[in-house]
Write an enzyme that holds these catalytic residues in place. Structure first.
Site, mmCIF file in Angstrom:
data_model
loop_
_atom_site.group_PDB
_atom_site.id
_atom_site.type_symbol
_atom_site.label_atom_id
_atom_site.label_comp_id
_atom_site.label_asym_id
_atom_site.label_seq_id
_atom_site.Cartn_x
_atom_site.Cartn_y
_atom_site.Cartn_z
ATOM 1 N N LYS A 193 0.842 -1.188 0.000
ATOM 2 C CA LYS A 193 0.000 0.000 0.000
ATOM 3 C C LYS A 193 0.882 1.244 0.000
ATOM 4 C CE LYS A 193 -1.961 2.539 3.103
ATOM 5 N NZ LYS A 193 -1.780 3.843 2.413
ATOM 6 N N GLU A 268 10.307 0.955 10.462
ATOM 7 C CA GLU A 268 11.301 2.018 10.307
ATOM 8 C C GLU A 268 10.566 3.319 10.590
ATOM 9 O OE1 GLU A 268 13.068 4.915 9.351
ATOM 10 O OE2 GLU A 268 13.152 4.337 7.226
ATOM 11 N N CYS A 302 13.228 10.778 7.900
ATOM 12 C CA CYS A 302 13.199 10.124 9.216
ATOM 13 C C CYS A 302 14.512 10.350 9.945
ATOM 14 C CB CYS A 302 12.923 8.642 9.046
ATOM 15 S SG CYS A 302 13.957 7.879 7.807
ATOM 16 N N GLU A 399 9.457 15.035 16.810
ATOM 17 C CA GLU A 399 9.785 15.039 15.386
ATOM 18 C C GLU A 399 8.886 16.049 14.670
ATOM 19 O OE1 GLU A 399 8.799 11.525 12.842
ATOM 20 O OE2 GLU A 399 10.896 11.701 12.241
HETATM 21 P P1 NAI Z 1 1.562 7.471 8.964
HETATM 22 O O1 NAI Z 1 2.488 6.604 9.745
HETATM 23 O O2 NAI Z 1 0.170 7.581 9.475
HETATM 24 O O3 NAI Z 1 1.483 6.949 7.443
HETATM 25 C C1 NAI Z 1 2.439 6.141 6.819
HETATM 26 C C2 NAI Z 1 1.755 5.014 6.045
HETATM 27 O O4 NAI Z 1 0.987 4.223 6.946
HETATM 28 C C3 NAI Z 1 0.766 5.509 4.980
HETATM 29 O O5 NAI Z 1 0.803 4.633 3.876
HETATM 30 C C4 NAI Z 1 -0.569 5.403 5.700
HETATM 31 O O6 NAI Z 1 -1.668 5.274 4.829
HETATM 32 C C5 NAI Z 1 -0.366 4.128 6.500
HETATM 33 N N1 NAI Z 1 -1.254 3.981 7.667
HETATM 34 C C6 NAI Z 1 -1.807 4.968 8.420
HETATM 35 N N2 NAI Z 1 -2.580 4.441 9.386
HETATM 36 C C7 NAI Z 1 -2.519 3.100 9.252
HETATM 37 C C8 NAI Z 1 -3.118 1.995 9.946
HETATM 38 N N3 NAI Z 1 -3.944 2.173 10.968
HETATM 39 N N4 NAI Z 1 -2.837 0.739 9.541
HETATM 40 C C9 NAI Z 1 -2.004 0.530 8.516
HETATM 41 N N5 NAI Z 1 -1.426 1.522 7.803
HETATM 42 C C10 NAI Z 1 -1.673 2.796 8.175
HETATM 43 O O7 NAI Z 1 2.246 8.892 8.848
HETATM 44 P P2 NAI Z 1 1.633 10.292 8.298
HETATM 45 O O8 NAI Z 1 0.305 10.531 8.919
HETATM 46 O O9 NAI Z 1 1.755 10.323 6.837
HETATM 47 O O10 NAI Z 1 2.692 11.310 8.915
HETATM 48 C C11 NAI Z 1 2.653 11.641 10.299
HETATM 49 C C12 NAI Z 1 4.049 11.800 10.840
HETATM 50 O O11 NAI Z 1 4.732 10.547 10.780
HETATM 51 C C13 NAI Z 1 4.954 12.738 10.073
HETATM 52 O O12 NAI Z 1 4.734 14.073 10.425
HETATM 53 C C14 NAI Z 1 6.307 12.254 10.493
HETATM 54 O O13 NAI Z 1 6.643 12.769 11.753
HETATM 55 C C15 NAI Z 1 6.119 10.754 10.609
HETATM 56 N N6 NAI Z 1 6.558 10.046 9.388
HETATM 57 C C16 NAI Z 1 7.745 9.369 9.407
HETATM 58 C C17 NAI Z 1 8.208 8.757 8.265
HETATM 59 C C18 NAI Z 1 9.501 8.024 8.242
HETATM 60 O O14 NAI Z 1 10.142 7.963 7.204
HETATM 61 N N7 NAI Z 1 9.906 7.396 9.326
HETATM 62 C C19 NAI Z 1 7.490 8.849 6.994
HETATM 63 C C20 NAI Z 1 6.225 9.532 7.080
HETATM 64 C C21 NAI Z 1 5.812 10.113 8.238
#
Ligand code: NAI
Ligand code: MG
Length: 496
Positions: A193, A268, A302, A399
């Site tokens: 996804k 990660e 990240c 963060e």
């Molecule tokens: P998120 O962790 O909610 O989203 C990342 C992925 O997880 C997306 O594909 C999303 O659709 C999916 N996802 C969301 N809820 C889920 C669930 N309940 N079950 C399974 N999959 C799910 O992050 P978001 O909302 O895009 O960003 C929020 C914060 O997260 C950012 O401000 C940043 O601080 C952090 N982040 C860190 C990243 C990294 O590279 N470690 C990348 C993106 C965000």
């Protein structure tokens, strides 16, 4: 099908963006979501809709898991000559190279990152990763074990099965390569996804994988939202392992939901990485490292070096350099070759970052440059540097995931190490010094999965990457990156 009218700057680079894939990719077929629902993906530079995308949910994930299960349980992929798997992965890379300019433009359109970054950083690193793991395909093997008694014992490394892979929006193509590379090399099949903000390049790569001859059902892509499509992947009994990159909050939800099926998990997650500059460092190089360390990819990394620790003796001189570099950083149209910083990915990220900037001001840090929205269209934010930040402030602890640097002052080295480690995160860190012994000493004492010495953001597919503490578990890249996609089987044979 939507098409995109290139800006003048983009036309100069002779790139064209044509959006061809907007549906779910399941068992080699392009299909709408069973619900018929769609969602819009937005160009963050203009806030305009680029295309409408199939909004997959549980029914589509069910179909994708059926296809991936069939491809794993009965299909050729895990059974074929491993060299052939590697060859097909290389073929996918050839097809990516053939349309690298178009893919770069598509990435920039959907994510907002500067075209030069897409073209010169993200895609080359994604190609290197896929090719690195293509090379591993025929080098995965077990050991013979000298057990007691008259027995012959050996191990086999077998693919874990169907891998559910959930990726974020900050490095869409690169994250595909980090996830597909080791899974494909190991002989797993995939239900992926992509992030709802950036589905376009992942879908295009699925089409290229199909063209490359990777068998139907090996790679399945279900675009959609986290709580629906993402959660369906996590809970599905037909999925053996979930690999996730994103926020710690979502990882906690995933971990709870994966408990019933005792799914293998790798995470990660985020960071608040310390970037430490000693007075004896090459200060010009360190300033460049501090600048890139925070601002690369609009700060949406990240491993961003978001806590800049500067030794007291050089604080004023060094910080002045870093502030000036941020002040002149060119923010604007990501298709303009002169642009260094594009927009944040969406309104939610924009709001979160602006909230932290307000908090930093309210908490009493000095906003030395930036601190506001850039322009009035698109999710652009001025490169921002807060000085005289203290450890207790939210901008030093949480963060931000944006172009916002927090600068902290230190005097004593032991105290510095304690402060650098006083965080729930542990993804990356950097040390700048000309003293070799000090560099290694600090590198060993920092609780982080990667420590850069006199450099920042140096990635290589052969070098493992991942977090200590709440920055995740498991490693991606390198030989270690294969482990989560492999089971170890012990076969013991009586020799009597
Ligand atoms: P998120 O962790 O909610 O989203 C990342 C992925 O997880 C997306 O594909 C999303 O659709 C999916 N996802 C969301 N809820 C889920 C669930 N309940 N079950 C399974 N999959 C799910 O992050 P978001 O909302 O895009 O960003 C929020 C914060 O997260 C950012 O401000 C940043 O601080 C952090 N982040 C860190 C990243 C990294 O590279 N470690 C990348 C993106 C965000
Ligand atoms: Mg988008």
């Amino acid at each position: 099908m939507a098409s995109f009218t290139p800006s003048d700057a983009e036309q100069e680079l002779e790139t064209e963006v044509c959006i061809r894939q907007t549906q779910c990719f399941i068992g080699g077929e392009w299909v709408p979501a069973q619900s018929g629902k769609t969602f819009e993906t937005i160009d963050p530079a203009t806030e305009e809709v680029i295309a409408t995308i199939a909004e997959g949910d549980q029914a589509d994930v069910d179909a994708a898991v059926r296809a991936a299960r069939e491809a794993f349980d009965n299909g050729p992929w895990p059974r074929m000559d491993a060299r052939e798997r590697g060859r097909l992965m290389h073929r996918l890379c050839d097809l990516i190279e053939d349309e690298i300019d178009e893919l770069a433009a598509l990435e920039t359109l959907d994510n907002g990152k500067p075209l030069a970054d897409s073209r010169k950083i993200d895609i080359p690193l994604a190609l290197a990763t896929l090719r690195y793991y293509a090379g591993w395909a025929d080098k995965i093997h077990g050991q013979t074990i000298p057990v007691a008694g008259n027995y012959f014992s050996y191990t086999r490394r077998e693919p874990v099965g169907v891998a559910g892979q959930i990726i974020p929006w900050n490095f869409p193509i690169l994250m595909v390569s980090w996830k597909w590379g080791p899974a494909l090399a190991a002989g797993c099949t995939i239900v992926m996804k992509p992030a709802e903000q950036t589905p376009l390049t992942c879908l295009r790569l699925a089409r290229l994988a199909q063209k490359a001859g990777i068998p139907d059902g090996v790679i399945n892509v279900v675009p959609g939202f986290g709580p629906t499509a993402g959660a369906a992947i996590v809970k599905h009994p037909g999925i053996d392992k979930v690999a996730f990159t994103g926020s710690g909050e979502t990882a906690q939800v995933i971990m709870r939901q994966a408990a019933d099926g005792l799914k293998r998990l790798t995470f990660e997650l985020g960071g608040k990485s310390p970037n430490i500059v000693f007075a004896d460092a090459d200060l010009a190089a360190a300033a460049q490292g501090a600048h890139v360390g925070i601002h690369l990819n609009q700060g949406q990394c990240c491993c961003a070096g978001s806590r800049l620790f500067v030794e007291d003796a050089i604080y004023d001189e060094f910080v002045a350099k870093v502030v000036e570099m941020s002040r002149v950083r060119r923010v604007g149209d990501p298709f303009d070759p002169a642009t260094e910083q594009g927009p944040q990915v969406d309104q939610a990220q924009f709001d979160k970052i602006m909230g932290y900037i307000e908090k930093g001001k309210a908490e009493g840090a000095t906003c030395a440059t930036g601190g506001s929205r850039h322009g009035d269209l698109g999710y652009f934010i001025e490169p921002t540097v807060f000085t005289e930040v203290t450890d207790d402030m939210a901008i030093a602890r949480e963060e931000i995931f944006g172009p916002v640097l927090s600068v902290l002052r230190f005097k004593d080295t032991d105290e510095l190490v304690r402060r650098a480690n006083a965080t729930s995160f542990g993804l990356a860190a950097a040390v700048w010094t000309r003293d070799v012994a000090k560099a290694h000493d600090i590198a060993h004492r920092l609780r982080a999965g990667t420590v850069w010495v006199n450099c920042y953001d140096v990635f290589d597919p052969a070098a493992p990457f991942g977090g200590f503490k709440q920055s995740g578990f498991g490693r991606e890249l390198g030989e270690r990156g294969l482990d989560p996609y492999l089971e170890t089987k012990t076969v013991t044979v009586s020799m009597s």
